[in-house]
Design an enzyme around this catalytic site. Structure first.
Site, PDB file in Angstrom:
ATOM      1  CE  LYS A   1      -3.782  -2.241   2.384  1.00 33.23           C
ATOM      2  NZ  LYS A   1      -4.279  -2.687   3.696  1.00 33.23           N
TER       3      LYS A   1
ATOM      4  CD  GLN B   1      -3.574  -4.510   6.786  1.00 38.15           C
ATOM      5  OE1 GLN B   1      -3.560  -3.522   6.063  1.00 38.15           O
ATOM      6  NE2 GLN B   1      -4.116  -5.656   6.407  1.00 38.15           N
TER       7      GLN B   1
ATOM      8  CG  ASP C   1     -10.032  -0.235   5.143  1.00 33.99           C
ATOM      9  OD1 ASP C   1      -9.897  -0.638   3.983  1.00 33.99           O
ATOM     10  OD2 ASP C   1      -9.235  -0.478   6.063  1.00 33.99           O
TER      11      ASP C   1
HETATM   12  N1  GUN Z   1      -6.875  -6.925   6.050  1.00 30.46           N
HETATM   13  C1  GUN Z   1      -7.129  -7.636   4.926  1.00 30.46           C
HETATM   14  N2  GUN Z   1      -7.753  -6.864   4.022  1.00 30.46           N
HETATM   15  C2  GUN Z   1      -7.912  -5.637   4.565  1.00 30.46           C
HETATM   16  C3  GUN Z   1      -8.487  -4.411   4.108  1.00 30.46           C
HETATM   17  O1  GUN Z   1      -9.013  -4.283   3.002  1.00 30.46           O
HETATM   18  N3  GUN Z   1      -8.455  -3.382   4.994  1.00 30.46           N
HETATM   19  C4  GUN Z   1      -7.908  -3.497   6.228  1.00 30.46           C
HETATM   20  N4  GUN Z   1      -7.935  -2.439   7.019  1.00 30.46           N
HETATM   21  N5  GUN Z   1      -7.366  -4.616   6.684  1.00 30.46           N
HETATM   22  C5  GUN Z   1      -7.363  -5.687   5.862  1.00 30.46           C
END
Ligand code: GUN
Length: 306
Positions: free
Chosen positions: A53, A97, A120
């Site tokens: 990311k 996350q 998100d």
């Molecule tokens: N863990 C796995 N996929 C995601 C996601 O799309 N967002 C977040 N915050 N954590 C994750």
């Protein structure tokens, strides 16, 4: 011959578009979109996601910073960091996350992110808005699945979409998204889960089958029929002594038995994964655009039928 729905080229087009819009926003409004990522502990898969990311943000000109906290972080300490980032004008989006270490309450932490920075789309306000068909941040993976299908020319209008998995991060928001009475959606949606009786009987009826069950081999060849388009959202690490890393990545679909029987399928890795990151960049741009009232849209879809 089965068609392989690669996410890379689609994600690339979205990321290039976001990069251009980031420059415009800087030139016209003096605003640089910013994303703060919070990573608690050292879950190896989460560390990889966060690094990817970061790299994608930088390439698109988005400011990014990762707040890496130890696994022993208390709920109070984590909430303090979230509160500080809610007030930090450099960051338009905050990503916590997941999964968090088990002693932390995921729901409380997600609810603490200001809904205007919830790129998100996991805050109850955004989920509620999505459910009601109001403007909202759409969770990145569901938004990525929709864009992947549309990009390859698969309309969702009137289609029977079967979703395997009811998670808050994929299955539920994807069902809400594809149910919208809106262009690019308006599907008939069935959500299957561990309580579903005769799963194969349902999956065989799908025009589009999206699998987000979190378990390898959830869907095998005898559970699909020829005209179906399959989207595999799963990313599982399975032990593999032949691999240098000691594991390989596999989806939730048994690719070898399903691919020869269907019209199209997304691979793992390289299908939905790159789309999730592209949509995260887009949502961060959108959050920054909101702060100055600038318009924000995805790139136009390529023309043509599948
Ligand atoms: N863990 C796995 N996929 C995601 C996601 O799309 N967002 C977040 N915050 N954590 C994750």
């Amino acid at each position: 011959m089965v068609r392989i729905l690669q996410g890379g080229p689609v994600a690339e087009a979205i990321r290039t578009h976001v990069g251009r819009k980031v420059k415009q926003l800087q030139q016209q409004h003096g605003v640089t979109p910013g994303l703060a990522a919070i990573l608690v502990g050292d879950n190896p898969a989460s560390s990889v996601y966060v690094r990817n990311k970061e790299r994608a943000c930088r390439q698109a000109g988005i400011l990014t910073e990762t707040f890496h906290m130890p696994a022993s972080t208390s709920q109070g300490e984590l909430l303090q960091v979230v509160a500080r980032l809610n007030d930090d004008l450099r960051f338009h989006g905050i990503l916590v996350q997941l999964p968090l270490p088990p002693h932390l309450e995921e729901a409380t932490v997600i609810n603490a992110v200001h809904p205007s920075k919830d790129i998100d789309g996991l805050h109850p306000i955004n989920m509620g808005r999505l459910a009601k068909g109001e403007p909202a941040f759409v969770p990145c993976t569901p938004a990525g699945v929709q864009q992947l299908l549309l990009w390859y020319g698969y309309s969702l209008e009137g289609k029977h979409v079967v979703i395997c998995g009811r998670s808050n991060i994929v299955g539920k928001p994807l069902a809400l998204l594809l149910l919208q009475k809106a262009p690019g959606a308006n599907a008939t949606v069935t959500v299957c889960h561990t309580g579903t009786v005769d799963l194969a009987g349902v999956t065989r009826q799908a025009d589009i089958l999206v699998v987000a069950a979190g378990r390898p081999n959830t869907i095998t060849g005898e559970m699909v029929q020829e005209p179906t388009v399959v989207i595999d959202v799963g990313i599982n690490r399975v032990p593999d002594t032949a691999s240098e890393r000691g594991y390989r990545l596999t989806g939730d679909v048994d690719f070898d038995s399903v691919a020869p029987k269907v019209q199209a399928i997304s691979p793992v890795p390289g299908g939905v994964g790159p789309m999730t990151i592209a949509m995260l960049l887009f949502n961060t741009l959108k959050a920054a655009c909101h702060t100055v009232g600038a318009p924000c849209s995805l790139p136009p879809l390529p023309k043509g039928d599948p």
